[in-house]
Design a protein around this motif. Structure first.
Motif, PDB file in Angstrom:
ATOM      1  N   GLY A 207     -66.860  -4.247  10.600  1.00 19.29           N
ATOM      2  CA  GLY A 207     -65.465  -4.601  10.357  1.00 19.29           C
ATOM      3  C   GLY A 207     -64.531  -4.279  11.499  1.00 19.29           C
ATOM      4  O   GLY A 207     -63.329  -4.038  11.270  1.00 19.29           O
ATOM      5  N   ASP A 208     -65.027  -4.272  12.739  1.00 18.80           N
ATOM      6  CA  ASP A 208     -64.194  -3.954  13.907  1.00 18.80           C
ATOM      7  C   ASP A 208     -63.448  -2.636  13.729  1.00 18.80           C
ATOM      8  O   ASP A 208     -62.252  -2.527  13.995  1.00 18.80           O
ATOM      9  CB  ASP A 208     -63.206  -5.088  14.200  1.00 18.80           C
ATOM     10  CG  ASP A 208     -63.861  -6.258  14.915  1.00 18.80           C
ATOM     11  OD1 ASP A 208     -64.733  -6.009  15.770  1.00 18.80           O
ATOM     12  OD2 ASP A 208     -63.530  -7.417  14.606  1.00 18.80           O
ATOM     13  N   ARG A 209     -64.180  -1.633  13.265  1.00 23.40           N
ATOM     14  CA  ARG A 209     -63.581  -0.324  13.039  1.00 23.40           C
ATOM     15  C   ARG A 209     -64.278   0.736  13.877  1.00 23.40           C
ATOM     16  O   ARG A 209     -65.419   0.559  14.302  1.00 23.40           O
ATOM     17  CB  ARG A 209     -63.677   0.048  11.547  1.00 23.40           C
ATOM     18  CG  ARG A 209     -62.907  -0.869  10.616  1.00 23.40           C
ATOM     19  CD  ARG A 209     -63.109  -0.469   9.159  1.00 23.40           C
ATOM     20  NE  ARG A 209     -64.499  -0.638   8.741  1.00 23.40           N
ATOM     21  CZ  ARG A 209     -65.012  -0.106   7.630  1.00 23.40           C
ATOM     22  NH1 ARG A 209     -64.249   0.644   6.844  1.00 23.40           N
ATOM     23  NH2 ARG A 209     -66.271  -0.316   7.316  1.00 23.40           N
ATOM     24  N   TRP A 210     -63.551   1.815  14.093  1.00 24.90           N
ATOM     25  CA  TRP A 210     -64.112   3.002  14.713  1.00 24.90           C
ATOM     26  C   TRP A 210     -64.156   4.118  13.670  1.00 24.90           C
ATOM     27  O   TRP A 210     -63.188   4.338  12.936  1.00 24.90           O
ATOM     28  CB  TRP A 210     -63.243   3.502  15.877  1.00 24.90           C
ATOM     29  CG  TRP A 210     -63.387   2.733  17.150  1.00 24.90           C
ATOM     30  CD1 TRP A 210     -64.327   1.789  17.445  1.00 24.90           C
ATOM     31  CD2 TRP A 210     -62.556   2.853  18.311  1.00 24.90           C
ATOM     32  NE1 TRP A 210     -64.143   1.315  18.720  1.00 24.90           N
ATOM     33  CE2 TRP A 210     -63.057   1.951  19.277  1.00 24.90           C
ATOM     34  CE3 TRP A 210     -61.448   3.621  18.626  1.00 24.90           C
ATOM     35  CZ2 TRP A 210     -62.484   1.805  20.539  1.00 24.90           C
ATOM     36  CZ3 TRP A 210     -60.857   3.493  19.876  1.00 24.90           C
ATOM     37  CH2 TRP A 210     -61.383   2.590  20.820  1.00 24.90           C
ATOM     38  N   HIS A 211     -65.284   4.810  13.602  1.00 28.53           N
ATOM     39  CA  HIS A 211     -65.386   5.999  12.774  1.00 28.53           C
ATOM     40  C   HIS A 211     -65.276   7.183  13.722  1.00 28.53           C
ATOM     41  O   HIS A 211     -66.064   7.304  14.667  1.00 28.53           O
ATOM     42  CB  HIS A 211     -66.722   6.025  12.026  1.00 28.53           C
ATOM     43  CG  HIS A 211     -66.688   6.836  10.779  1.00 28.53           C
ATOM     44  ND1 HIS A 211     -67.629   6.723   9.781  1.00 28.53           N
ATOM     45  CD2 HIS A 211     -65.820   7.794  10.351  1.00 28.53           C
ATOM     46  CE1 HIS A 211     -67.339   7.549   8.788  1.00 28.53           C
ATOM     47  NE2 HIS A 211     -66.261   8.214   9.117  1.00 28.53           N
TER      48      HIS A 211
ATOM     49  N   ALA B  11     -55.186   6.989  20.244  1.00 30.39           N
ATOM     50  CA  ALA B  11     -53.725   6.886  20.305  1.00 30.39           C
ATOM     51  C   ALA B  11     -53.265   5.441  20.155  1.00 30.39           C
ATOM     52  O   ALA B  11     -52.155   5.180  19.680  1.00 30.39           O
ATOM     53  CB  ALA B  11     -53.221   7.473  21.627  1.00 30.39           C
ATOM     54  N   ARG B  12     -54.101   4.496  20.556  1.00 31.34           N
ATOM     55  CA  ARG B  12     -53.758   3.071  20.465  1.00 31.34           C
ATOM     56  C   ARG B  12     -54.479   2.377  19.311  1.00 31.34           C
ATOM     57  O   ARG B  12     -54.436   1.152  19.201  1.00 31.34           O
ATOM     58  CB  ARG B  12     -54.121   2.382  21.779  1.00 31.34           C
ATOM     59  CG  ARG B  12     -53.294   2.833  22.966  1.00 31.34           C
ATOM     60  CD  ARG B  12     -51.858   2.353  22.841  1.00 31.34           C
ATOM     61  NE  ARG B  12     -51.040   2.751  23.976  1.00 31.34           N
ATOM     62  CZ  ARG B  12     -49.803   2.330  24.184  1.00 31.34           C
ATOM     63  NH1 ARG B  12     -49.248   1.497  23.332  1.00 31.34           N
ATOM     64  NH2 ARG B  12     -49.123   2.753  25.233  1.00 31.34           N
ATOM     65  N   ALA B  13     -55.169   3.141  18.469  1.00 29.96           N
ATOM     66  CA  ALA B  13     -55.904   2.570  17.342  1.00 29.96           C
ATOM     67  C   ALA B  13     -55.102   2.757  16.058  1.00 29.96           C
ATOM     68  O   ALA B  13     -54.324   3.715  15.923  1.00 29.96           O
ATOM     69  CB  ALA B  13     -57.272   3.234  17.216  1.00 29.96           C
ATOM     70  N   GLU B  14     -55.295   1.849  15.113  1.00 29.35           N
ATOM     71  CA  GLU B  14     -54.569   1.897  13.846  1.00 29.35           C
ATOM     72  C   GLU B  14     -55.370   2.690  12.810  1.00 29.35           C
ATOM     73  O   GLU B  14     -56.470   2.292  12.439  1.00 29.35           O
ATOM     74  CB  GLU B  14     -54.335   0.484  13.320  1.00 29.35           C
ATOM     75  CG  GLU B  14     -53.712   0.437  11.935  1.00 29.35           C
ATOM     76  CD  GLU B  14     -53.783  -0.937  11.311  1.00 29.35           C
ATOM     77  OE1 GLU B  14     -53.358  -1.073  10.141  1.00 29.35           O
ATOM     78  OE2 GLU B  14     -54.266  -1.884  11.977  1.00 29.35           O
ATOM     79  N   PRO B  15     -54.835   3.808  12.296  1.00 32.15           N
ATOM     80  CA  PRO B  15     -55.574   4.557  11.270  1.00 32.15           C
ATOM     81  C   PRO B  15     -55.627   3.770   9.966  1.00 32.15           C
ATOM     82  O   PRO B  15     -54.624   3.237   9.504  1.00 32.15           O
ATOM     83  CB  PRO B  15     -54.775   5.848  11.119  1.00 32.15           C
ATOM     84  CG  PRO B  15     -53.403   5.535  11.634  1.00 32.15           C
ATOM     85  CD  PRO B  15     -53.571   4.473  12.673  1.00 32.15           C
ATOM     86  N   LEU B  16     -56.815   3.702   9.370  1.00 30.59           N
ATOM     87  CA  LEU B  16     -57.025   2.970   8.122  1.00 30.59           C
ATOM     88  C   LEU B  16     -57.236   3.895   6.927  1.00 30.59           C
ATOM     89  O   LEU B  16     -57.174   3.440   5.785  1.00 30.59           O
ATOM     90  CB  LEU B  16     -58.241   2.042   8.262  1.00 30.59           C
ATOM     91  CG  LEU B  16     -58.148   0.967   9.343  1.00 30.59           C
ATOM     92  CD1 LEU B  16     -59.456   0.178   9.416  1.00 30.59           C
ATOM     93  CD2 LEU B  16     -56.974   0.037   9.087  1.00 30.59           C
ATOM     94  N   THR B  17     -57.517   5.163   7.192  1.00 28.85           N
ATOM     95  CA  THR B  17     -57.754   6.130   6.121  1.00 28.85           C
ATOM     96  C   THR B  17     -57.031   7.426   6.440  1.00 28.85           C
ATOM     97  O   THR B  17     -56.546   7.629   7.561  1.00 28.85           O
ATOM     98  CB  THR B  17     -59.251   6.445   5.962  1.00 28.85           C
ATOM     99  OG1 THR B  17     -59.706   7.159   7.133  1.00 28.85           O
ATOM    100  CG2 THR B  17     -60.080   5.173   5.792  1.00 28.85           C
ATOM    101  N   GLY B  18     -56.976   8.282   5.453  1.00 27.55           N
ATOM    102  CA  GLY B  18     -56.532   9.632   5.707  1.00 27.55           C
ATOM    103  C   GLY B  18     -57.624  10.428   6.380  1.00 27.55           C
ATOM    104  O   GLY B  18     -58.654   9.884   6.800  1.00 27.55           O
ATOM    105  N   VAL B  19     -57.417  11.738   6.493  1.00 23.15           N
ATOM    106  CA  VAL B  19     -58.383  12.621   7.140  1.00 23.15           C
ATOM    107  C   VAL B  19     -59.205  13.333   6.068  1.00 23.15           C
ATOM    108  O   VAL B  19     -58.659  13.930   5.154  1.00 23.15           O
ATOM    109  CB  VAL B  19     -57.685  13.660   8.038  1.00 23.15           C
ATOM    110  CG1 VAL B  19     -58.701  14.597   8.680  1.00 23.15           C
ATOM    111  CG2 VAL B  19     -56.844  12.956   9.104  1.00 23.15           C
ATOM    112  N   SER B  20     -60.535  13.229   6.184  1.00 22.27           N
ATOM    113  CA  SER B  20     -61.451  13.917   5.275  1.00 22.27           C
ATOM    114  C   SER B  20     -62.067  15.096   6.001  1.00 22.27           C
ATOM    115  O   SER B  20     -62.463  14.975   7.166  1.00 22.27           O
ATOM    116  CB  SER B  20     -62.553  12.972   4.795  1.00 22.27           C
ATOM    117  OG  SER B  20     -62.007  11.880   4.078  1.00 22.27           O
ATOM    118  N   VAL B  21     -62.165  16.220   5.301  1.00 21.14           N
ATOM    119  CA  VAL B  21     -62.652  17.459   5.916  1.00 21.14           C
ATOM    120  C   VAL B  21     -63.824  18.000   5.117  1.00 21.14           C
ATOM    121  O   VAL B  21     -63.830  17.935   3.883  1.00 21.14           O
ATOM    122  CB  VAL B  21     -61.524  18.516   5.979  1.00 21.14           C
ATOM    123  CG1 VAL B  21     -62.060  19.875   6.436  1.00 21.14           C
ATOM    124  CG2 VAL B  21     -60.417  18.056   6.917  1.00 21.14           C
TER     125      VAL B  21
END
Length: 469
Positions: A246-250, A285-295
């Motif tokens: 899906g053109d995403r970065w993890h 810094a130039r990427a769009e966050p799609l989720t919150g942060v999971s810890v």
């Protein structure tokens, strides 16, 4: 007198619908008349989150050895993953990695690969491959509460349904793939099998992860990582970016006690900027966050030495995280489970004899040995690690591997020796063979790199996205 293999259709019960459990079903289905997976929750039909897998929110990849083991068990799985959007990343030509010894080169020759996708997608594709076989069925919303049998042989399990009713499920083989919450040590003690040894080595690392819309096309994009250096003062830290479907970065960031990441979304990028190099922070810094942060705080290496028990009941095998869990930074868990399932399949080709379970448990321990040596051999050198401290031999070996890693920044032979081990295609013992020793002695054959090794085409894309000037 030699044992006579069991004749006729066998019944197998698998405890847990984890990746290890599904791979166990793939391993035994051709040797059994019926396979039943007992799962405490509902298994999703597609690439959706599965209850009880907190590590799924962090980056995952299949090492070459694991991918090939799964492909042997379930031919066509890798192609299905790629068709669904997973990435096949050549090693080392598509890796931008800052090791403690410097930046690794991107050699044009690729000796290995990793399959990168979300954990939900990987689980779904493998699960669908297995469950389409009519011999395999799932019993959801059911918990295994004990083993049937005695010290000599396990003959099934006792289960409890969601409404509280209990029943006995008889089986010729029980495979515990219930993960790190496995109750097998307690159940064995109840059968009179004692003396189980257990190790836990915990670096104290905390993981924080989120998914981004990639600012550049993710197809053929390299994996990016900044590794921890235990020699530096202060809390250890590391991070990585994997392209997924899906053109995403993890993106996953890791930090040790005194410098751990949090769930605060506003603190995610600033934490990335505290790593040994700001590359990850610059990229997201130039990427769009799609989720919150999971810890997650559960990153300890834990292991049960079932293969060393003096007595082992027939009809029982333990697989996957129920045997050993590893610090996720080394990306070995699924691959080790796949190798263990393949070993189980090969043993069962000789029949369901009473000795098959013990032979399988010993075979399952071999890939665990490799991954355990890799993970703990690094983690014991963090100053925050509990459970074990490095002795003189550990420190000498660590210095040698560090020298080999420095050599790998400028030597294709040394880089291949290391990736053979990381890919679970060679034992860690190969790192001290004459060829590797000679490479380490000679040192890097090329000058050190002074920064990230993006190609010209990748730099053009990054420049257009405003990541670099």
């Amino acid at each position: 007198m030699s044992e006579v293999p069991r004749r006729g259709p066998a019944r197998v019960v698998i405890v847990g619908g984890s990746m290890a459990g599904v791979l166990a079903a793939a391993a035994v289905k051709d040797h059994a008349g019926a396979v039943e997976i007992v799962e405490a929750h509902e298994l999703p039909e597609g690439p959706e989150p599965r209850t009880g897998v907190p590590q799924a929110v962090h980056i995952h990849m299949l090492q070459t050895g694991g991918a090939e083991a799964i492909e042997t068990l379930l031919p066509g799985t890798v192609d299905l993953l790629l068709a669904a959007g997973a990435h096949r990343i050549p090693v080392t030509s598509h890796m931008v990695i800052c090791s403690p010894e410097g930046w690794y080169r991107r050699w044009r020759r690729s000796t290995h690969y990793v399959i990168s996708a979300s954990r939900d997608l990987t689980d779904s594709v493998v699960r669908q491959q297995v469950l389409k076989d009519p011999r395999v069925r799932v019993r959801p919303h059911t918990r295994v509460v004990g083993l049937l049998g005695d010290r000599g042989a396990v003959t099934g399990v006792r289960v409890r349904a969601a409404d509280g009713t209990e029943e006995d499920l008889r089986a010729d083989l029980v495979v515990d793939a219930s993960g790190r919450s496995s109750r097998t040590p307690v159940w064995l003690a109840g059968l009179g099998v004692t003396g189980l040894r257990h190790d836990e080595i915990d670096s104290g690392l905390v993981y924080a992860s989120r998914v981004y819309r990639a600012p550049v096309p993710s197809r053929d994009w390299p994996m990016v990582g900044v590794q921890a250096d235990p020699r530096l003062p202060g809390p250890v830290s590391a991070g990585g970016i994997l392209p997924i479907e899906g053109d995403r970065w993890h993106v996953s960031l890791m930090g040790g006690p005194g410098g751990q990441p949090t769930r605060d979304a506003d603190a995610f990028e600033p934490f990335a900027r505290t790593l040994r190099h700001p590359l990850l922070a610059d990229l997201i810094a130039r990427a769009e966050p799609l989720t919150g942060v999971s810890v997650t705080h559960s990153t300890a290496n834990r292991r049960h030495y079932y293969e060393r028990l003096r007595h082992w009941p027939g009809g029982l095998v333990v697989l996957g995280d129920a045997v050993a869990t590893f610090n996720p930074v080394y990306a070995q868990g699924i691959s080790v489970a796949a190798h263990g399932a393949l070993a189980l399949r090969d043993i069962l080709a000789g029949g369901f004899s009473a000795g098959a379970a013990r032979a399988a448990q010993r075979a399952i321990a071999r890939p665990v040995d490799w991954a355990w040596a890799l993970a703990t051999g690094q983690d014991i050198h963090f100053h925050t690690t509990t459970g074990r401290s490095p002795n003189l031999a550990d420190r000498l070996l660590h210095r040698y591997v560090g020298r080999l890693s420095r050599t790998a920044t400028g030597s294709f032979h040394a880089a291949t020796a290391l990736t053979d081990v990381l890919a679970l295609q060679a034992s860690p013992a190969t790192l001290v063979k004459p060829g590797a020793l000679l490479s380490a002695l000679l040192g890097p054959l090329r000058r050190p790199l002074d920064g990230p090794t993006f190609t010209r085409a990748e730099r053009v894309l990054l420049r257009r996205a405003g990541v670099i000037r």
